[in-house]
Motif scaffolding. Structure first.
Motif, short mmCIF file in Angstrom:
data_model
loop_
_atom_site.label_atom_id
_atom_site.label_comp_id
_atom_site.label_asym_id
_atom_site.label_seq_id
_atom_site.Cartn_x
_atom_site.Cartn_y
_atom_site.Cartn_z
N ILE A 255 -2.25 -12.43 -1.28
CA ILE A 255 -2.36 -11.27 -0.39
C ILE A 255 -2.78 -10.06 -1.21
N VAL A 256 -3.59 -9.20 -0.65
CA VAL A 256 -3.95 -7.94 -1.30
C VAL A 256 -3.42 -6.78 -0.47
N MET A 257 -3.39 -5.60 -1.08
CA MET A 257 -3.01 -4.40 -0.34
C MET A 257 -3.94 -4.22 0.87
N ARG A 258 -3.38 -3.72 1.94
CA ARG A 258 -4.22 -3.44 3.12
C ARG A 258 -5.30 -2.43 2.77
N HIS A 259 -4.97 -1.47 1.92
CA HIS A 259 -5.93 -0.46 1.48
C HIS A 259 -5.81 -0.31 -0.03
N ALA A 260 -6.68 -1.00 -0.79
CA ALA A 260 -6.67 -0.82 -2.24
C ALA A 260 -7.09 0.60 -2.58
N THR A 261 -6.66 1.07 -3.74
CA THR A 261 -6.82 2.46 -4.14
C THR A 261 -8.25 3.01 -3.96
N PRO A 262 -9.30 2.31 -4.38
CA PRO A 262 -10.64 2.92 -4.31
C PRO A 262 -11.16 3.17 -2.89
N HIS A 263 -10.56 2.52 -1.89
CA HIS A 263 -10.96 2.82 -0.51
C HIS A 263 -9.77 3.20 0.37
N PHE A 264 -8.72 3.74 -0.25
CA PHE A 264 -7.51 4.13 0.48
C PHE A 264 -7.75 5.50 1.11
N GLN A 265 -8.49 5.52 2.22
CA GLN A 265 -8.92 6.79 2.80
C GLN A 265 -7.77 7.60 3.38
N HIS A 266 -6.74 6.93 3.89
CA HIS A 266 -5.57 7.66 4.38
C HIS A 266 -5.05 8.63 3.32
N VAL A 267 -5.12 8.22 2.07
CA VAL A 267 -4.46 8.93 0.97
C VAL A 267 -5.42 9.82 0.18
N TYR B 277 3.74 5.69 4.20
CA TYR B 277 5.00 5.10 4.67
C TYR B 277 5.30 5.46 6.11
N SER B 278 4.70 6.57 6.58
CA SER B 278 5.12 7.13 7.87
C SER B 278 4.88 6.18 9.03
N TYR B 279 3.91 5.25 8.88
CA TYR B 279 3.73 4.25 9.94
C TYR B 279 5.00 3.42 10.09
N MET B 280 5.62 3.08 8.96
CA MET B 280 6.85 2.28 9.03
C MET B 280 8.03 3.13 9.48
N VAL C 206 2.54 -1.60 -10.34
CA VAL C 206 3.43 -1.58 -9.18
C VAL C 206 3.45 -2.96 -8.51
N LEU C 207 2.28 -3.53 -8.31
CA LEU C 207 2.21 -4.84 -7.65
C LEU C 207 2.86 -5.92 -8.49
N ASP C 208 2.74 -5.81 -9.81
CA ASP C 208 3.37 -6.78 -10.70
C ASP C 208 4.89 -6.68 -10.60
N GLU C 209 5.41 -5.43 -10.59
CA GLU C 209 6.85 -5.23 -10.47
C GLU C 209 7.38 -5.73 -9.14
N SER D 71 0.84 -1.20 0.00
CA SER D 71 0.00 0.00 0.00
C SER D 71 0.87 1.26 0.00
N ALA D 72 1.93 1.25 0.81
CA ALA D 72 2.81 2.42 0.89
C ALA D 72 3.55 2.65 -0.42
N LEU D 73 3.97 1.58 -1.07
CA LEU D 73 4.70 1.71 -2.35
C LEU D 73 3.77 2.20 -3.47
N VAL D 74 2.52 1.75 -3.47
CA VAL D 74 1.56 2.25 -4.46
C VAL D 74 1.29 3.73 -4.22
N ASP D 75 1.14 4.12 -2.97
CA ASP D 75 0.97 5.54 -2.61
C ASP D 75 2.13 6.37 -3.17
N MET D 76 3.35 5.92 -2.97
CA MET D 76 4.50 6.66 -3.46
C MET D 76 4.53 6.68 -4.99
#
Length: 695
Positions: free
Chosen positions: A594-606, A617-620, A584-587, A561-566
């Motif tokens: 496994i899926v992203m913790r927050h897929a793009t359409p419901h990624f409310q943090h972002v 990323y800031s959580y990490m 991004v996920l393919d690369e 999720s953090a890498l997709v955000d970036m």
């Protein structure tokens, strides 16, 4: 404000120790209150800008710090309700108010006379004999003006204001769409065969959820994490797990009015344009300029370092789960709706305990007590519940936070149960921040009024709320944020409490989680809800031994999720957000299980506002800090060591943003942290890898 159409309860808080009188506030009060408060704030700003006297720190910066008190009060009440107890009227007003507020603050940020006064102070700051905190406050205001476009030509300022206004409206709609999908979906179960494998605590929660949705009987699987995750864990009905999981991950991507994909595309385009207007290569560079990480390269460096180890660990975990599936005589691959189910079986085999065995020992009431006890041992504060006070919802509880001498330090509100009117997730916010400045009403400073919102499954009448270990961690995490607000001891409101760099704000919360699994805390508060007996030592030992179990899965979920955000925020344009996510996920060679913790359409943090945009990323980043910080207590030989606790309070929890985060961390720890402590905590550090570079 003297406008007779405004309900004074919104701006004059004369309830218990200065609490708002929530029972005197109606939804229809907010619109006229916003109009009056915006006008009052604009008049205050105009007066500061037009001051004929030469700019001083007092008549410019301090004046800005105390301006807009009515607007702050109305806003905190409104946004609190919009998140935790909304309805159609509030949502309609939210769509109207979000862009209006953006336009208001853009106008302030681009006020040439006001910026000139701040700029004059900034240019001669070395001559002003300012304290460290005053320098930080001046810097925050000056940078705020620059980042708001104060130095841009008029036409570009107007375009930036348009962009900010549009982004505010889009963010509000994004969050409402996710909530709409969560509210509208539930899976009703009525047959015993559909409930196979579900423990009693989950059946009770699902029955309560069905009643809350107006069902006279049956059980409801909802998209609240406190129901969907245990359902995916315990249900033996693979077909129902798949159905529920697909609904969960499809939030915001169901077509129709609640679909978020067009919003995401527009948001990313506007953010990229905004960054370019302000002279940054991309939006990530703009957002990170004011953080500890500083650059996208530093963020991606940490994320990729962790990704490789997490993926390798997750593939090992997946192989173990596949072995269990095979043992059952089944031949399907490990799919995302299978992972939690078989991971629970694997945990039972490896550590000989299950979530159902653990949950009776994790009563919400006792974990709240544990939170308060840890705070008293570390920081000398005591929480005293006050009954009979009406808050913004009947479930909300009110506590006084008192210091060692009994003095009132803060007010704390706890809102713990899921409901359809509340957005998902968990968060901390404030109705009022701590500061020491004199106010127009004659008060000398204010105490913080902080609240935590969670989404735990509400139990049936007369039964205790039982938590999972993850739920208990969430409670500690959010109370760690609350402590950051409640222990604040600064002069100026803009640097109070959580007013810190985004990648530092998670340190107090994530660090506080560590004390949940301190043996003496679990021994005292993990007691069986029926017998009152403490958790058996054998079970406690197993829980502690299993702390890094499933770490590959959890870290892959987060890091992807953090890498997709970036990736989104380091590009000029994103024509198809889902294609970028897939690329991004393919690369990354994301495991299909496994899926992203927050897929793009419901990624409310972002996307529901930009708080964590290019910042998930800031959580990490903070996890690197918190692992190292807790190690300081472990090294002392006492996890409640009073010397370390005093340093922690004085250098982390109480200083807010009044000191540079690197400097304040070094004042606490004596050095900057090493990422290896975090990798070791997660069980991802390899033998011989316990030396590394600073974060």
């Amino acid at each position: 404000m003297s406008d007779l159409s405004v309900n004074p309860a919104l701006t004059t808080w004369d309830g218990h120790h200065g609490l708002p009188r929530f029972d005197q506030i109606r939804d229809e009060d907010f619109a006229p209150a916003f109009d009056a408060a915006l006008a009052a704030h604009e008049a205050e700003i105009d007066a500061i800008a037009a001051n004929a006297e030469a700019p001083t720190f007092e008549n410019t910066v301090v004046a800005l710090e105390t301006a807009g008190d009515e607007l702050s009060r109305v806003s905190s009440l409104f946004w609190g309700k919009a998140g935790a107890h909304t309805n159609e009227n509030i949502q309609a007003l939210e769509r109207e108010i979000a862009p209006k507020m953006s336009r208001h603050y853009s106008k302030i940020g681009m006020n040439a006379a006001l910026f000139a006064r701040n700029d004059a102070l900034w240019e001669k700051r070395a001559e002003l004999n300012l304290s460290v905190e005053q320098e930080r406050v001046l810097e925050r205001h000056w940078k705020g003006f620059v980042r708001a476009g104060a130095k841009l030509p008029k036409a570009e300022q107007e375009r930036l204001a348009d962009i900010n206004e549009k982004l505010a409206g889009l963010g509000a709609k994004f969050g409402q769409n996710v909530l709409g999908d969560e509210k509208s979906w539930s899976l009703k179960l009525t047959e015993e065969a559909e409930l196979e494998g579900l423990p009693q605590f989950l059946r009770d929660a699902m029955a309560a959820a069905a009643r809350e949705r107006g069902e006279a009987d049956g059980y409801a699987v909802t998209l609240s994490r406190s129901i969907i995750e245990p359902f995916l864990t315990f249900s033996t009905r693979r077909d129902l797990r798949e159905q529920a999981f697909k609904a969960w991950v499809a939030r915001g991507a169901n077509g129709g009015e609640t679909d978020n994909l067009a919003i995401v595309k527009e948001v990313l385009a506007l953010r990229a344009e905004k960054a370019k207007l302000l002279g940054y290569e991309n939006f990530a560079a703009f957002k990170l300029d004011n953080t500890m990480a500083k650059t996208p390269e530093a963020v991606n460096g940490l994320l990729h370092k962790v990704w490789d180890k997490a993926r390798a660990k997750a593939l090992e975990e997946e192989a173990s789960l596949a072995g269990l599936i095979s043992e059952e005589g089944k031949n399907h691959e490990v799919m995302p709706w299978d992972w939690r189910h078989y991971a629970e079986k694997l945990r039972q085999r490896m550590f000989n305990f299950s979530e159902t065995e653990l949950k009776p020992y994790l009563q919400l009431e006792k974990i709240i007590e544990a939170c308060f006890d840890v705070a008293e041992r570390l920081f000398g504060i005591k929480a005293v519940e006050v009954k009979g006070i009406t808050a913004y919802h009947p479930d909300v509880r009110v506590f006084e936070i008192r210091d060692e001498k009994g003095g009132l330090k803060a007010l704390f509100l706890g809102d713990y149960f899921a409901r359809p009117s509340k957005r998902s997730g968990a968060w901390m916010s404030s109705f009022q921040s701590q500061h020491k400045l004199p106010l127009k009403n004659g008060a000398q400073g204010e105490i913080p009024i902080i609240y935590n919102v969670c989404n735990f499954a509400k139990p049936a009448e007369g039964k205790p709320a039982l938590l999972s270990l993850d739920d208990a961690r969430t409670l500690f995490h959010e109370f760690g944020h609350a402590l950051h607000g409640m222990l604040s001891d600064v002069v100026y409101p803009s640097v109070s409490g959580t007013g810190v760099a985004r990648d530092f704000v998670e340190l107090p919360s994530q660090l506080y989680e560590h004390w949940l699994t301190v043996p003496e805390i679990l021994e005292k508060y993990a007691v069986h809800y029926e017998t009152g007996e403490p958790m058996p030592k054998a079970l406690l030992d197993k829980v502690l031994a299993a702390r890094t179990f499933n770490a590959g899965f959890a870290t892959v979920e987060f890091t992807s999720s953090a890498l997709v955000d970036m990736a989104f925020h380091t590009r000029d344009a994103v024509d198809d957000p889902m294609a970028v996510q897939a690329q991004v996920l393919d690369e990354l060679k994301m495991p299909a299980s496994i899926v992203m913790r927050h897929a793009t359409p419901h990624f409310q943090h972002v996307f529901s506002g930009d708080g964590y945009s290019a910042g998930y990323y800031s959580y990490m980043w903070s996890e690197v800090l918190d692992a190292d910080a807790f190690a300081a207590f472990e090294e002392s030989g006492n996890v409640f060591d009073p010397v370390m606790a005093r340093k922690l309070k004085n250098n982390i929890y109480s200083v807010g943003g009044s000191v540079d985060p690197e400097e304040t961390y070094k004042a606490f720890r004596g050095k900057l942290p090493d990422p290896q402590a975090m990798l070791k905590k997660k069980g991802l550090a390899m033998v011989g890898e316990l030396a590394g570079s600073d974060a």
